[in-house]
Design an enzyme around this catalytic site. Sequence first.
Site, PDB file in Angstrom:
ATOM      1  N   ASP A   1       0.599   8.240   8.024  1.00 15.21           N
ATOM      2  CA  ASP A   1       0.732   6.834   8.461  1.00 15.21           C
ATOM      3  C   ASP A   1       2.009   6.686   9.287  1.00 15.21           C
ATOM      4  O   ASP A   1       2.022   6.110  10.367  1.00 15.21           O
ATOM      5  CB  ASP A   1       0.896   5.912   7.238  1.00 15.21           C
TER       6      ASP A   1
ATOM      7  N   GLU B   1       1.095  -2.454  10.702  1.00 10.33           N
ATOM      8  CA  GLU B   1       0.970  -2.525   9.241  1.00 10.33           C
ATOM      9  C   GLU B   1       2.169  -1.891   8.561  1.00 10.33           C
ATOM     10  O   GLU B   1       2.565  -2.270   7.469  1.00 10.33           O
ATOM     11  CB  GLU B   1      -0.309  -1.817   8.788  1.00 10.33           C
ATOM     12  N   GLU B   2       2.766  -0.885   9.246  1.00 12.75           N
ATOM     13  CA  GLU B   2       3.835  -0.108   8.612  1.00 12.75           C
ATOM     14  C   GLU B   2       5.214  -0.720   8.785  1.00 12.75           C
ATOM     15  O   GLU B   2       6.196  -0.182   8.270  1.00 12.75           O
ATOM     16  CB  GLU B   2       3.839   1.326   9.169  1.00 12.75           C
TER      17      GLU B   2
ATOM     18  N   ASP C   1       0.845  -1.193   0.000  1.00 14.10           N
ATOM     19  CA  ASP C   1       0.000   0.000   0.000  1.00 14.10           C
ATOM     20  C   ASP C   1       0.882   1.246   0.000  1.00 14.10           C
ATOM     21  O   ASP C   1       1.908   1.281   0.682  1.00 14.10           O
ATOM     22  CB  ASP C   1      -0.873   0.025   1.279  1.00 14.10           C
TER      23      ASP C   1
ATOM     24  N   GLU D   1      -6.280  -5.556  11.569  1.00 13.66           N
ATOM     25  CA  GLU D   1      -7.530  -4.925  11.108  1.00 13.66           C
ATOM     26  C   GLU D   1      -8.713  -5.810  11.494  1.00 13.66           C
ATOM     27  O   GLU D   1      -9.561  -5.412  12.288  1.00 13.66           O
ATOM     28  CB  GLU D   1      -7.496  -4.711   9.581  1.00 13.66           C
TER      29      GLU D   1
ATOM     30  N   LEU E   1      -2.969   3.993  11.091  1.00 21.41           N
ATOM     31  CA  LEU E   1      -3.926   4.913  10.483  1.00 21.41           C
ATOM     32  C   LEU E   1      -4.618   4.201   9.332  1.00 21.41           C
ATOM     33  O   LEU E   1      -4.166   4.190   8.199  1.00 21.41           O
ATOM     34  CB  LEU E   1      -3.221   6.185   9.990  1.00 21.41           C
ATOM     35  N   ASP E   2      -5.766   3.578   9.679  1.00 23.44           N
ATOM     36  CA  ASP E   2      -6.508   2.811   8.676  1.00 23.44           C
ATOM     37  C   ASP E   2      -7.315   3.769   7.792  1.00 23.44           C
ATOM     38  O   ASP E   2      -7.925   4.712   8.290  1.00 23.44           O
ATOM     39  CB  ASP E   2      -7.453   1.844   9.381  1.00 23.44           C
TER      40      ASP E   2
ATOM     41  N   ASP F   1      -2.933  -1.113  13.364  1.00 23.58           N
ATOM     42  CA  ASP F   1      -2.879  -0.379  12.100  1.00 23.58           C
ATOM     43  C   ASP F   1      -2.901   1.091  12.527  1.00 23.58           C
ATOM     44  O   ASP F   1      -3.930   1.573  12.990  1.00 23.58           O
ATOM     45  CB  ASP F   1      -4.092  -0.740  11.229  1.00 23.58           C
TER      46      ASP F   1
HETATM   47  P1  P6P Z   1     -10.522  -0.716  -1.580  1.00 23.99           P
HETATM   48  C1  P6P Z   1      -7.790   1.087   3.507  1.00 23.99           C
HETATM   49  O1  P6P Z   1      -6.686   1.106   2.611  1.00 23.99           O
HETATM   50  C2  P6P Z   1      -8.221  -0.369   3.655  1.00 23.99           C
HETATM   51  O2  P6P Z   1      -7.175  -1.120   4.173  1.00 23.99           O
HETATM   52  C3  P6P Z   1      -9.465  -0.448   4.526  1.00 23.99           C
HETATM   53  O3  P6P Z   1      -9.496   0.498   5.530  1.00 23.99           O
HETATM   54  C4  P6P Z   1     -10.598  -0.261   3.531  1.00 23.99           C
HETATM   55  O4  P6P Z   1     -11.815  -0.856   3.931  1.00 23.99           O
HETATM   56  C5  P6P Z   1     -10.045  -0.944   2.278  1.00 23.99           C
HETATM   57  O5  P6P Z   1      -8.610  -0.887   2.375  1.00 23.99           O
HETATM   58  C6  P6P Z   1     -10.477  -0.243   1.001  1.00 23.99           C
HETATM   59  O6  P6P Z   1      -9.982  -1.016  -0.074  1.00 23.99           O
HETATM   60  O7  P6P Z   1      -9.925  -1.843  -2.409  1.00 23.99           O
HETATM   61  O8  P6P Z   1     -12.028  -0.784  -1.536  1.00 23.99           O
HETATM   62  O9  P6P Z   1     -10.001   0.656  -1.911  1.00 23.99           O
END
Ligand code: P6P
Length: 339
Positions: free
Chosen positions: A69, A92-93, A63, A274, A117-118, A115
Amino acid sequence: MNRIITLDEFILRREKDFPFATGELTSLLRDIGVAAKIVNREVNKAGLINILGVADSENTSGDTVQKLDLYANEKLISCLQNSGECAGIASEEDETFVPLQAVGKKPSKYVVVFDPLDGSSNIDVNVSVGTIFGIYRRVTDSNDSCQLEDFLQPGTELVAAGYVLYGTSTLLVYTTGRGVNGFTLDPSIGEFCLSHRDIKIPDSGRYYSVNQGYYLKFDVEMRRYIDHCSDMNLRLRYIGSMVSDVHRMLFQGGIFLYPNTRKYPNGKLRLLYECNPLAFVVEQAGGKAITCQLQRILDIHPSELHQRVTIAIGSPLMVDEMKEFVQRYNPVIVGNGMM
Ligand code: P6P
């Protein structure tokens, strides 16, 4: 007007519920609250101090990493290091887990997964993001440095989990396995104050949350279930920040889905930091959390830190209905004895 109960006071009171509590978990939870205040301060003014935008790096999961983040990750690690109650973190980082130095002679009994900063791709457009965390008791000798197996525990072994949502207000929601409570940050006193006592998810709801853009890439059973949601005139809500989408389900009812696609054959979302923490919170609030192959999220034994899973999480009646669609349109899964 109800008396203000701060997060610190609430955690200390609840410590008395645990006869053998020795205060470490209490101070660890309080330190996470401190980290959340620090991250919140920067998230709320990110546009002013040039920590918006993309850092020139990618994380382990591929990502794109936002500057915030990395900031949130650093602040969480330093708060947990100072706490002296955390033997190590998995984030995650960070590609691998990060052992933390013992403070003084006291060995730490806990490790923390998070995580930082989700949903951080939403930051630059001022859409809510959040921190997700889970706390495990170590399984290796607490006199030695933490090991990978301290982190590769199923969600059923979580001693605490929760999230912080940096939205229209800043809300910290957590559980230690005795219900779910929410605390809203009062900036005038710098305290998280009890605002949502004993949260219970509605049995059903009018919302479903999935990235409709992948519809044609989903397996037939998921497409049939999504068609059913649409036929039932449910409302589609999808922020692209799991913690925000799940938070809505917790209060208004509904179901959040991230099925497998060709790009993510095992699902996109990460099990450890997550899905497991959010599954613990949602189950404690009376909801359900399973994979789209019908395995209970919390029962999965992780094989690696950044393991991905599919997920269907939310109101119990809606998760059960989704399960029926999978059983009807993909009997092979049922034959594998998943659930
Ligand atoms: P998509 C944010 O990057 C994440 O990890 C989650 O928080 C979120 O639900 C999902 O990915 C969004 O992914 O493929 O729908 O853009």
